[in-house]
Design a protein around this motif. Structure first.
Motif, PDB file in Angstrom:
ATOM      1  N   PRO A 222       0.813  12.543 -35.702  1.00  0.00           N
ATOM      2  CA  PRO A 222       0.785  13.850 -35.020  1.00  0.00           C
ATOM      3  C   PRO A 222       1.698  14.855 -35.712  1.00  0.00           C
ATOM      4  O   PRO A 222       2.760  14.500 -36.223  1.00  0.00           O
ATOM      5  CB  PRO A 222       1.295  13.522 -33.611  1.00  0.00           C
ATOM      6  N   LEU A 228       6.240  12.429 -31.024  1.00  0.00           N
ATOM      7  CA  LEU A 228       4.966  11.738 -31.169  1.00  0.00           C
ATOM      8  C   LEU A 228       4.767  11.218 -32.588  1.00  0.00           C
ATOM      9  O   LEU A 228       4.148  10.175 -32.794  1.00  0.00           O
ATOM     10  CB  LEU A 228       3.813  12.667 -30.790  1.00  0.00           C
ATOM     11  N   LYS A 231       6.720   8.082 -32.615  1.00  0.00           N
ATOM     12  CA  LYS A 231       6.031   7.104 -31.775  1.00  0.00           C
ATOM     13  C   LYS A 231       4.858   6.481 -32.530  1.00  0.00           C
ATOM     14  O   LYS A 231       4.642   5.267 -32.497  1.00  0.00           O
ATOM     15  CB  LYS A 231       5.533   7.775 -30.493  1.00  0.00           C
ATOM     16  N   ALA A 232       4.100   7.320 -33.242  1.00  0.00           N
ATOM     17  CA  ALA A 232       2.967   6.816 -34.027  1.00  0.00           C
ATOM     18  C   ALA A 232       3.442   5.903 -35.150  1.00  0.00           C
ATOM     19  O   ALA A 232       2.825   4.876 -35.441  1.00  0.00           O
ATOM     20  CB  ALA A 232       2.152   7.980 -34.581  1.00  0.00           C
ATOM     21  N   GLU A 235       4.180   2.576 -33.654  1.00  0.00           N
ATOM     22  CA  GLU A 235       2.968   1.878 -33.235  1.00  0.00           C
ATOM     23  C   GLU A 235       2.190   1.331 -34.422  1.00  0.00           C
ATOM     24  O   GLU A 235       1.654   0.223 -34.369  1.00  0.00           O
ATOM     25  CB  GLU A 235       2.079   2.815 -32.410  1.00  0.00           C
ATOM     26  N   GLU A 284       2.822  15.236 -24.652  1.00  0.00           N
ATOM     27  CA  GLU A 284       2.106  14.038 -24.246  1.00  0.00           C
ATOM     28  C   GLU A 284       1.153  13.605 -25.350  1.00  0.00           C
ATOM     29  O   GLU A 284       0.636  14.427 -26.105  1.00  0.00           O
ATOM     30  CB  GLU A 284       1.322  14.299 -22.956  1.00  0.00           C
ATOM     31  N   TRP A 285       0.919  12.296 -25.435  1.00  0.00           N
ATOM     32  CA  TRP A 285      -0.014  11.775 -26.428  1.00  0.00           C
ATOM     33  C   TRP A 285      -1.404  12.296 -26.096  1.00  0.00           C
ATOM     34  O   TRP A 285      -1.899  12.079 -24.996  1.00  0.00           O
ATOM     35  CB  TRP A 285      -0.004  10.257 -26.404  1.00  0.00           C
ATOM     36  N   ARG A 289      -6.551  11.126 -29.158  1.00  0.00           N
ATOM     37  CA  ARG A 289      -5.979  10.493 -30.356  1.00  0.00           C
ATOM     38  C   ARG A 289      -5.887   8.987 -30.135  1.00  0.00           C
ATOM     39  O   ARG A 289      -5.228   8.535 -29.204  1.00  0.00           O
ATOM     40  CB  ARG A 289      -4.599  11.070 -30.656  1.00  0.00           C
ATOM     41  N   HIS A 291      -4.848   5.023 -30.468  1.00  0.00           N
ATOM     42  CA  HIS A 291      -3.670   4.219 -30.791  1.00  0.00           C
ATOM     43  C   HIS A 291      -4.111   3.113 -31.736  1.00  0.00           C
ATOM     44  O   HIS A 291      -4.982   2.320 -31.403  1.00  0.00           O
ATOM     45  CB  HIS A 291      -3.073   3.597 -29.519  1.00  0.00           C
ATOM     46  N   GLU A 431      -6.640   6.576 -22.992  1.00  0.00           N
ATOM     47  CA  GLU A 431      -6.184   6.333 -24.351  1.00  0.00           C
ATOM     48  C   GLU A 431      -7.161   5.407 -25.048  1.00  0.00           C
ATOM     49  O   GLU A 431      -7.734   4.501 -24.449  1.00  0.00           O
ATOM     50  CB  GLU A 431      -4.791   5.697 -24.330  1.00  0.00           C
TER      51      GLU A 431
END
Length: 504
Positions: A222, A228, A231-232, A235, A284-285, A289, A291, A431
């Motif tokens: 992102p 984010l 966070k990505a 993940e 917010e995610w 998008r 995961h 999600e």
């Protein structure tokens, strides 16, 4: 900017000590000023003139310092933009460059129309690795590698030739300062995010993000929220190492330690914790998008079209893993990357069933001599020595089969070889999770709109660490909308080679 707009107009002549440049049109602008497409009155040549505002005098001097070092190289051979001269006009500083056709974002949007096949990405990757290898030999960090800063020389050529541009944020590796904010969001290396010391390896991370962008037709990470983005990273790639987290100047911006039965462990902050600590609300995610559990999931977002293409795709993802390694010391250098099977195509040449695909892939590669075929100049011996130390590249990583209790919404479903692809209903309020399994191969069902994923192009100048714009979802991949044009180029190359062979 208003001053430049009011004083410079189309048709105006910019005078250097030896040359007159007539402004034909303005082709870009940024915080630094404007870029004009100009006609060289004495030769009828077309050039790009970067017109800098007087408030950017220091930036001009830094950029010129980098350009003077780069000018010792052959810009055509090493895929770097050609710099002509600097001159003062009125209250402006003007930098004159060769005129290139369009950046990769424009190319992807206007010439391709969708995501690229990996055999189209390979020539771009190789040419950028050649450029980065030479910059590394000069001790230069570009620090702004992204789709906007890679320009296509001529879209009419069968083999795509690209050049690296915009050295407004480039600096010597010797002056790299830990904690300095560099690279736009979404292209920012983890060591920069965490405030660690950094090297030329951040450019390899930026290249990895750029190539993933071409493959996905969207950003891998992102670009509108730093939280984010991190966070990505976690993940897709896992947590940074204990040492990275302990010594990072900005670690506590994203992570915290908490006690458990094993002692103190690190974890990513929640969005609420991030907002409270940093005073910036975490976005917010986006529901559209997906995961990913790992980069392996990227192999299956497109349907397998051909066995050789799928094998090539697996090597590309393995190649990406080496560019997008969290630990910069383990990340590929340009020299190592140039020896990866994805670049050398050894995985295709060793497979007899891949001969047709290999012929097509070779036709897409530029004909210029690669860096490995050129002599090493004085002061660059360490680059050649590094090549001798490259460990053998392992085969593509085995696809991990991940299980999770989180409900999954498959991007597509293929029941068997005789059934057509059934796209799922677009329940974008949930999600999307992509388990990396063989059964999930197929075309992903994303909304069709395409994000303008890059904040600036050559003409709009360096990013100054500004965010890259991303406001709409991942696209529905159409996989080369202009397929007729693509294959017409391949046929043209094939018949040209046959004609030359017959004549000989």
């Amino acid at each position: 900017m208003a001053a430049i707009e009011s004083q410079l107009i189309v048709g105006q002549v910019l005078q250097s000590s030896s040359t007159q440049y007539t402004i034909i049109e303005f082709i870009g602008e940024g915080c630094f000023g404007k870029v004009a497409k100009c006609h060289v009155n004495s030769t009828s040549e077309l050039v790009a003139v970067k017109i800098m505002k007087d408030t950017f005098v220091q930036d001009v001097e830094e950029e010129l310092s980098m350009l003077s070092k780069i000018n010792v190289l052959d810009p055509d051979q090493f895929n770097l933009v050609k710099f002509h001269e600097r001159f003062e006009y009125s209250s402006y500083t003007c930098l004159v460059f060769e005129l290139l056709e369009m950046d990769l974002f424009q190319y992807l949007k206007t010439e391709i129309g969708s995501s690229m096949y990996v055999n189209q990405i390979r020539p771009i990757a190789k040419q950028m690795l050649v450029a980065l290898q030479r910059l590394q030999s000069l001790g230069i960090i570009h620090s702004d590698i992204k789709s906007d800063n890679v320009m296509v020389v001529n879209t009419e050529e069968d083999a795509l030739q690209v050049k690296l541009i915009d050295f407004g944020l480039a600096h010597p590796s010797s002056s790299a300062t830990p904690g300095r904010w560099l690279q736009p969001i979404g292209y920012r290396a983890p060591e920069v995010c965490l405030g660690l010391s950094y090297t030329e390896a951040i450019d390899m991370w930026g290249l990895g993000c750029t190539l993933a962008n071409l493959y996905l037709n969207a950003n891998l990470f992102p670009v509108r929220c730093e939280y984010l983005m991190m966070k990505a990273m976690v993940e897709y790639l896992g947590m940074p190492s204990e040492d990275q987290l302990l010594f990072g100047m900005h670690t506590k911006k994203y992570f915290c330690q908490e006690a458990d039965e094993l002692g103190l462990t690190w974890r990513l902050l929640t969005p609420e914790e991030y907002s409270g600590i940093n005073g910036v609300k975490a976005k917010e995610w986006p529901p559209w998008r997906p995961h990913f559990y790992s980069l392996d999931d990227l192999i299956y977002i497109f349907k397998e079209e051909d066995a050789a293409e799928f094998m090539d795709r697996r090597e590309f993802i393995d190649f990406l893993k080496h560019l997008l390694t969290l630990d910069e010391e383990k990340r590929f250098s340009p020299t190592e990357a140039l020896q990866h099977p994805f670049i050398t195509m050894t995985h295709l040449s060793q497979d007899a069933d891949s001969s047709d695909y290999l012929t097509t892939a070779q036709a897409l590669m530029p004909t210029e001599a690669s860096l490995s075929d050129t002599p090493v100049k004085d002061g660059e011996a360490h680059v050649a020595e590094e090549a001798d130390k490259v460990p053998p590249t392992p085969a593509s990583s085995q696809i991990r089969h991940n299980e999770t209790d989180v409900p999954k919404v498959p991007l597509s479903h293929v029941k068997d070889d005789n059934e057509s692809v059934q796209e799922p209903s677009q329940d974008w309020g949930k999600e999307v999770h992509l388990p990396a399994t063989q059964n999930d191969s197929g075309i992903c069902s994303f909304p069709e709109q395409f994000p303008h994923h890059c904040d600036e192009c050559l003409e709009s100048g360096p990013s100054k660490n500004g965010p890259v714009v991303e406001e709409v979802p991942f696209p529905m991949p159409k996989r080369f909308k202009n397929v007729r044009r693509f294959f017409s180029r391949i046929r043209k190359t094939f018949f040209s080679c046959c004609s030359s062979f017959v004549q000989e």
